[in-house]
Design a protein around this motif. Structure first.
Motif, PDB file in Angstrom:
ATOM      1  N   PRO A 482       0.829  -1.220   0.000  1.00  0.00           N
ATOM      2  CA  PRO A 482       0.000   0.000   0.000  1.00  0.00           C
ATOM      3  C   PRO A 482       0.856   1.259   0.000  1.00  0.00           C
ATOM      4  N   LEU A 483       0.341   2.301  -0.643  1.00  0.00           N
ATOM      5  CA  LEU A 483       0.993   3.617  -0.612  1.00  0.00           C
ATOM      6  C   LEU A 483       0.539   4.327   0.665  1.00  0.00           C
ATOM      7  N   ALA A 484       1.006   3.813   1.776  1.00  0.00           N
ATOM      8  CA  ALA A 484       0.541   4.255   3.093  1.00  0.00           C
ATOM      9  C   ALA A 484       1.186   5.577   3.480  1.00  0.00           C
ATOM     10  N   PHE A 485       0.396   6.436   4.130  1.00  0.00           N
ATOM     11  CA  PHE A 485       0.888   7.731   4.621  1.00  0.00           C
ATOM     12  C   PHE A 485       1.587   8.494   3.499  1.00  0.00           C
ATOM     13  N   ALA A 486       0.960   8.481   2.311  1.00  0.00           N
ATOM     14  CA  ALA A 486       1.600   9.005   1.098  1.00  0.00           C
ATOM     15  C   ALA A 486       1.971  10.472   1.231  1.00  0.00           C
ATOM     16  N   ASP A 487       1.101  11.300   1.819  1.00  0.00           N
ATOM     17  CA  ASP A 487       1.395  12.733   1.942  1.00  0.00           C
ATOM     18  C   ASP A 487       2.653  12.961   2.777  1.00  0.00           C
ATOM     19  N   ASP A 503      14.617   8.398  -1.854  1.00  0.00           N
ATOM     20  CA  ASP A 503      13.418   8.753  -2.611  1.00  0.00           C
ATOM     21  C   ASP A 503      12.222   8.133  -1.903  1.00  0.00           C
ATOM     22  N   PRO A 504      10.995   8.490  -2.301  1.00  0.00           N
ATOM     23  CA  PRO A 504       9.840   7.946  -1.581  1.00  0.00           C
ATOM     24  C   PRO A 504       9.771   6.424  -1.646  1.00  0.00           C
ATOM     25  N   TYR A 505      10.287   5.848  -2.725  1.00  0.00           N
ATOM     26  CA  TYR A 505      10.195   4.397  -2.880  1.00  0.00           C
ATOM     27  C   TYR A 505      11.070   3.676  -1.850  1.00  0.00           C
TER      28      TYR A 505
END
Length: 653
Positions: A482-487, A503-505
């Motif tokens: 999941p793209l959790a807590f994306a912000d 990086d975000p990944y």
């Protein structure tokens, strides 16, 4: 559970950003209900039953209404209000909260030795705690079928550790009644010695007849000084205890000198009839100890003599030792000795291909390419490595779980699910997890997938991940990754990524590996939160990062945890030349240890060999997962990123 005002305030603080969202139309009602719940808990703490009953009437239909009765009963459990207990258990049979109350009642009754009442409330199928099982055995021995009680006592007895003190009375009665046979005494003594619990072993030996106690003393002496097994005539005896002494001693001797232990084993194997399982266990230990002691000649002789020995764990370890020496012929040799089904795993397909390339170049290129193609079919670290070598796209195999919206709605409306959701919303995370686990226990495949969809919709990401894993459905990448807590992740990576590989990944990958996105995760070592930071590391990092951090439970806040974890990860990238391989290893095992490993290898190993031969299995899997998860998270974000950056793919470590 404490229900004082301070405890309530802390629980409400822990609602955090991860609490599930409600629709706008229900939000106002939910806020009002939660406020009334808080007031009711305060009424319980004051003993104000009039106020409590008024609030309960106003909370009719609220999922957590039963918890008010539970908390009220628990507060006065020392007075054992049987009428209220019986009513509650009758109304809440086969629910998590009903079982919790049953456990509380049994603990109270057992500690007071009120065993007739204990038998009334005990349900064997629901109780796993050793202390409560011992109370039950004591109760049955006093007021029921003593033979049944003593059968349970035998189960409780046969462990290699000291049992809970609640077991002492029934153990004493059982021993007094002649239940402790020589076989049971020897069996537990052996388990205790094998566990290294010699104090317990001596205690048990004190209850043995003299001849058996002498054998027990010999076992303990061999445990401490296994080299005495080379005096073969002293240990050749038809009694079965001698065979067990020899086996245990040979395993201990192998850790001191594998060659001596192997020579002794050959003598004893000719004298005793060992079971297949006993033989396999000892051979496994001998092979591993030969390798750890760098006795390659002894290892070769061992395998020439035991051609039928194909333990995958041992051979895998030996293959990695050969990689560390860059002995590619030996790598191929060990892979070919693996069981056929193991050779088809992506890890060994990749390494067999690598060994062929290193030995024969173009001579067996077609065979190597075919092996790489097989491995590249997998969505995995080795699959991605193989795809890079072949110059082809990664196989992501992304198939959403076959679950309909109607099934999701029905699952979300189940009482246990509603209680779990509301408990999470008010910050009662321990009880929320237990409600969820209870509700999903025994679910079939389709139900587990549906539960995973429910958890994902609620923002309860670690439960969605675990549900699809329990269902063994690995291809729904939205649920698994999941793209959790994306912000938060996006904001942090934008602020901290300058001039680093952060990086975000990578942040997603580390958080996914560390906690499955459980923002309240706590490890046995004391690490906390999404990115599993130790409070000491967090304090030092906060000063450098300029992040507000006052106390350890700040780490349970996603924003704080991700900010501190990402900054710490960035410091590791800076320390290790922007190499994510080394930074990930350091995040798991510590930077000092990684620096030591680099010193040992002299920075002469290809990156894939270095990763594969990391001394700690946990760290090796950690690095592989973080790299692979980074690729998957890029895909989930609509981007394409390689498994390795140029500086990583060309590095010698």
């Amino acid at each position: 559970m404490s229900i004082d005002a301070k405890g309530i305030a802390l629980s409400l603080f822990l609602v955090l950003a991860a609490a599930p969202a409600l629709s706008e139309s229900n939000a106002e009602k939910a806020v009002a209900q939660r406020e009334k719940l808080r007031e009711a808990r305060l009424a319980i703490s004051r003993g104000d039953t009039v106020e409590l009953n008024r609030l309960k009437r106003e909370l009719q239909g609220y999922p957590l209404l039963p918890y008010l009765d539970y908390w009220a009963i628990v507060r006065k459990i020392d007075s054992l209000p049987y009428t209220e207990i019986d009513r509650f258990l009758g109304e809440h049979q086969d629910t998590a909260i009903g079982d919790w109350l049953r456990v509380r009642v049994l603990r109270e009754l057992g500690s007071r030795k009120r065993f007739r009442a204990y038998l009334k409330y005990y349900k064997p199928e629901k109780i796993t705690r050793t202390s409560l099982r011992c109370y039950y055995a004591d109760a049955v021995a006093r007021h029921g079928d003593r033979d049944e009680a003593y059968r349970l006592v035998e189960e409780l007895w046969m462990v290699g550790r000291s049992q809970a003190e609640e077991c002492d009375p029934v153990f004493a009665r059982w021993i007094k009644d002649g239940g402790l046979t020589p076989e049971l005494a020897w069996g537990r003594h052996l388990l205790a010695v094998e566990s290294g619990n010699l104090d317990l072993a001596r205690y048990i030996a004190g209850k043995m007849p003299p001849e058996q106690a002498q054998l027990a003393r010999l076992l303990r002496e061999v445990h401490r000084h296994p080299a005495q097994l080379t005096n073969y005539t002293h240990f050749i005896d038809k009694r079965p205890e001698y065979r067990q002494i020899v086996l245990h001693g040979l395993e201990r001797l192998a850790r001191e000198d594998a060659a001596v232990a192997d020579s002794a084993w050959q003598r004893y194997e000719a004298s005793y009839l060992f079971a297949d399982a006993e033989r396999d266990q000892l051979l496994r230990e001998l092979a591993l100890q030969f390798a750890r002691q760098d006795d390659i000649d002894g290892l070769r002789r061992f395998f020439e003599r035991t051609e039928e020995f194909t333990d995958a764990r041992t051979i895998g370890w030996l293959a990695r030792q050969s990689m560390r020496e860059l002995d590619w012929a030996q790598v191929e040799f060990w892979i070919d000795r693996l069981p056929p089904e193991e050779q088809l795993l992506d890890v060994w397909l990749y390494w067999k291909a690598r060994s062929l390339e290193e030995q024969y170049g173009k001579g067996r290129a077609d065979e190597a390419v075919q092996l790489y193609r097989q491995a590249a079919e997998e969505r995995s670290y080795y699959g991605f490595l193989s795809a890079d070598i072949l110059g082809q796209n990664y196989k992501f195999i992304d198939r959403p779980a076959p679950v309909t919206p109607d099934l999701v709605a029905e699952m979300a409306a189940r009482p246990g699910m509603l209680r779990a959701r509301e408990l999470q919303a008010i910050g009662e995370l321990y009880h929320a997890r237990r409600e969820w686990d209870y509700a999903t226990e025994g679910m079939e495949h389709r139900e587990l997938l549906t539960a995973g969809k429910v958890a994902s919709a609620w923002g309860w990401y670690h439960k969605s991940i675990r549900s699809v894993l329990a269902a063994d459905y690995l291809d729904d990448l939205e649920l698994r990754f999941p793209l959790a807590f994306a912000d938060i992740v996006t904001d942090v990576s934008n602020r901290m990524a300058q001039k680093t590989a952060l990086d975000p990944y990578l942040i997603y990958a580390v958080a996914r590996q560390e906690s499955h996105f459980a923002h309240d995760a706590k490890s046995g070592a004391g690490a906390l939160g999404l990115m599993q930071l130790l409070p000491s590391t967090a304090r030092a990092t906060a000063r450098k990062a300029g992040v507000e951090y006052r106390r350890s439970w700040d780490l349970l806040t996603p924003k704080t945890n991700i900010a501190l974890g990402s900054f710490y990860l960035r410091t590791l990238l800076n320390r290790f030349d922007n190499n994510r391989i080394l930074a990930a290893a350091a995040y798991n095992a510590g930077p000092t240890r990684v620096a030591g490993w680099l010193k040992e290898t002299g920075k002469k190993l290809p990156y894939d060999v270095w990763i594969e031969t990391i001394p700690y299995h946990e760290t090796r899997k950690y690095v592989q997962n973080v790299l692979a998860y980074s690729v998957i998270y890029a895909y989930r974000s609509g981007s394409v990123k390689p498994l390795l950056r140029d500086n990583e793919a060309t590095s010698k470590l």
